[in-house]
Scaffold this active site. Structure first.
Site, PDB file in Angstrom:
ATOM      1  N   SER A  48      -1.956   5.208   8.091  1.00 35.66           N
ATOM      2  CA  SER A  48      -2.916   6.371   7.120  1.00 35.66           C
ATOM      3  C   SER A  48      -1.389   6.820   7.104  1.00 35.66           C
ATOM      4  O   SER A  48      -0.582   6.538   7.531  1.00 35.66           O
ATOM      5  CB  SER A  48      -3.066   7.331   7.355  1.00 35.66           C
ATOM      6  OG  SER A  48      -3.839   8.500   6.211  1.00 35.66           O
ATOM      7  N   TYR A  61      -5.250  14.704  12.705  1.00 33.61           N
ATOM      8  CA  TYR A  61      -5.513  13.782  12.184  1.00 33.61           C
ATOM      9  C   TYR A  61      -4.042  13.030  11.896  1.00 33.61           C
ATOM     10  O   TYR A  61      -3.679  11.969  12.226  1.00 33.61           O
ATOM     11  CB  TYR A  61      -6.375  14.123  10.778  1.00 33.61           C
ATOM     12  CG  TYR A  61      -6.211  12.435   9.849  1.00 33.61           C
ATOM     13  CD1 TYR A  61      -7.311  11.775  10.350  1.00 33.61           C
ATOM     14  CD2 TYR A  61      -5.576  12.195   9.418  1.00 33.61           C
ATOM     15  CE1 TYR A  61      -8.131  10.531   9.862  1.00 33.61           C
ATOM     16  CE2 TYR A  61      -5.761  10.649   8.860  1.00 33.61           C
ATOM     17  CZ  TYR A  61      -7.059  10.016   8.600  1.00 33.61           C
ATOM     18  OH  TYR A  61      -7.040   8.676   8.284  1.00 33.61           O
TER      19      TYR A  61
END
EC number: 1.1.1.300
Length: 339
Positions: free
Chosen positions: A195, A208
């Site tokens: 990501s 995350y």
């Protein structure tokens, strides 16, 4: 003198690398064929994993789908079978002397496995089943991912551990399971779906971001290890998309005046860009391309300058609406369940 000469050789190689990278922007490299190759996709039951499965099916790969949810995984498998059925029709091509030669129909193959990639025992046992029932694999797409959706001090330790296990540690287990045969054959391709939040972070999603930073660090270190071992037949591709409109971060908002220029990515666009990178053996793909610039600026600017830019873009608290929605949803569920 030897080190001086070697230094100039390195400079020439670096400049040549820039030239080759520039040429790839101008001349699109030819995509390799994955027809008949065995492709393992983790998190195949939904989101990007499902789209990756469909794209590889269209290219006639043999699909091995892993997901913790058997029902959604079977739904993906049925979509793949439908694509196979569309491909599974006799086709013809011109013969050597103007005749017509029939090409054998494509034999559809898709396998599904229930696997919790956050548990290494589950990964290793499932990988052994794949070796016994399917054979050696050619492509490993580490795609599975989760998000807790809590501020750090409100997040239970179990959810933090779960995020790290699925988003980061699972890459270790799957790679350890399948890499030995790739090394033996000097053939394979490992894809890490990370990501943009593994390149630069934001507030409120510490677990995350840490998990994606870890996945990227693992990927880069493994890439260097393969180069050091001169295993050039094993390719590595790192996929770092901006926010993808899959619902994982529903509610995330940047500054409203900037949002039209940086909307969440359509999942189909994200996967098509990733597929192009994978099939041309591109080491890294960021979408959209502005992510490259943001990552570069983060590397050279003082931290306070980055903070100013974040605040201008509304990126410093972009996750807060998402976190608030998750908290509200949890409270509603607790109220319904009488907790």
């Amino acid at each position: 003198m030897n080190i001086v000469a070697e230094f100039f050789v390195v400079i020439l190689k670096v400049l040549w690398a820039f030239v080759m990278a520039g040429l790839k922007w101008l001349v699109r490299p030819k995509e390799k064929s994955v027809a008949g190759q065995v492709c393992v996709i983790t998190g195949a039951g939904s989101g990007l994993g499902r789209l990756f499965a469909k794209e590889f099916a269209r290219r006639r790969a043999v699909l091995v789908l892993w997901d913790i949810n058997s029902q959604s995984n079977e739904e993906t498998a049925e979509m793949v079978r439908q694509i196979y059925r569309e491909l599974d029709s006799p086709v013809t091509k011109d013969g050597a002397v103007g005749g017509v030669e029939e090409v054998p129909p494509f034999q559809p193959q898709v396998y599904t496995y229930v696997c919790d990639v956050g548990k290494r025992e589950s990964v290793y046992s499932t990988a052994e089943k794949v070796r016994q029932e399917v054979g050696d694999i050619d492509l490993l797409i580490n795609n599975a991912g989760v998000v807790s959706g809590h501020h750090l001090l409100e997040c239970p330790d179990e959810l933090i551990e779960r995020t790290m296990m699925v988003n980061c540690h699972a890459h270790f287990w799957t790679t350890k399971a399948f890499l030995p045969k790739m090394l033996e054959m000097n053939h394979g391709h490992i894809v890490t779906v990370a990501s943009s939040l593994g390149l630069f972070s934001t507030a409120g999603v510490e677990d995350y971001c840490a998990s994606k930073f870890g996945a990227i660090g693992f990927h880069e270190s493994l890439s260097h290890e393969l180069k050091a071992a001169e295993k050039d037949g094993i390719k590595m591709t790192l996929v770092c998309p901006y926010l993808v409109d899959t619902g994982m971060f529903r509610g995330c908002r940047i500054r409203k005046e900037i949002e039209p220029f940086l909307p969440p990515l359509k999942p189909e666009f994200c996967v098509k860009q990733a597929m192009r990178a994978i099939l041309t053996d591109q080491p890294m793909i960021c979408t959209p391309r502005i992510v490259y610039m943001v990552n570069f600026m983060k590397s050279i600017l003082p931290f306070e300058a980055i903070v100013c830019m974040y605040r201008f873009l509304g990126a410093d608290k972009c996750m807060y609406p998402f976190l608030a929605q998750r908290k509200q949803a949890m409270n509603n569920n607790e109220a319904k369940n009488g907790i």
